[in-house]
Scaffold this active site. Sequence first.
Site: not given
Length: 434
Positions: A15, A106, A133, A135, A188, A206, A303
């Site tokens: 990220v 999160k 929460v 993405g 993945g 979440k 992602g």
Amino acid sequence: MQKQVSIGLLGFGVVGSGVVKMIENHREELSQKLGCDVTVKHILVRDKEKQRDLPLHSPKLTTDPAEVLNDPDIDIIVEVMGGIEEARKHIRHALQNKKHVVTANKDLIALHGQELLEVASENHCDLFYEASVGGGIPVLRGLTDGLISDRIQEVMGIVNGTTNYILTKMDEDHVSFDKALGDAQNLGFAEADPTADIEGLDAARKMAILSRLAFSMNVELDDVETSGITDIALKDLEYGNQLGYVMKLIGFAKKENGSIEISVQPTFFDKKHPLAGVKNEYNAVYIKGEAVGETMFYGPGAGSMPTATAVVSDIMAVVKNMLLGITGKSNLIAGLDKEITPDERRFAKFYVRLHVKDKAGVFASISQLFHDKEISFERIIQRPASKNQLAEVILVTHQTSLANFQTTLEQLQEMESLESIQSYYRVEGVEKND
């Protein structure tokens, strides 16, 4: 007017690298939209010698948190390092140093979000966590901005892409849980240790965050009743298909008459419901408001770049607040008294699969038990289960209270004609007015 905003990044993994890439590649657009430049000045890493793909305007790498947290030129701290206690300590330090904070963590927000928001407000700082929460799905901003004028009645959704991928593969390819999990790991979508995903803990965190914002109550992780997907059998998915249902791991939060119920559990959905069509690693959150009615947020739930999009959007929101001089005023601290709905006032339909002795009068005795509990059946399937004189019975009840349903199951267990209760699941997405 401020001409430049400097960022200190805590963590440079998937990220973090996405955040740096987006700020670098969108530098001109960000400057045009904000009226000032945004630059990453420092990045906290564990190993400075590791080979990395750094941008043209290279920030300084450091292994010393103090270099980032105490730098007077840094305006915003972006925490993407993960973990709980160390991240919590760094965020508190940053806020006490009057630095605004954006996080994608999160786990931390679910456990300590209320505390950190209070620290942020005390120091007139912003604390934003859109990426925690969904993405890249702007569901938190939808609740705090777009739907803030409404009274939220229900939040229901698929908030874990790993489990949704596994259940999609089990349902469509008719493969076992273990095979679907292995495929998810190879692609993945699942971690080497998938426990937090498949046991429902990730989704529960979440849902705690979503419920806190939706209902303005200090919802804690322990308030979320949680079960995972490890025991789901292919046979149940097959029967579900016959009944017109599809299985999803659903986060469910509902407020009624001032009390709330929150859970994460495998749930059968009518195939006509929008959530039933959300497949593979995608997430979707379905929100019902008193005024707006039904809305749904859909998109990739994880992602590098989808999550980085949410982080950079939060950065932009902080910068706008800085330029307007209103930082610290948009932190939504839950202030309403919390009351958990008792099982007697929690209503749903249920799917039950039983193995019973295959002889005359057995089904009549089971029907009588449910009748005595004022639970009627919407659907019934009966099949021979094996060659050992057992029958398989699948029941879908009409709406009943959770307390009544659980009491019925307990009494069912005591029946001599019952071999076993193989499974039972909540049924959603169908008309509840019987």
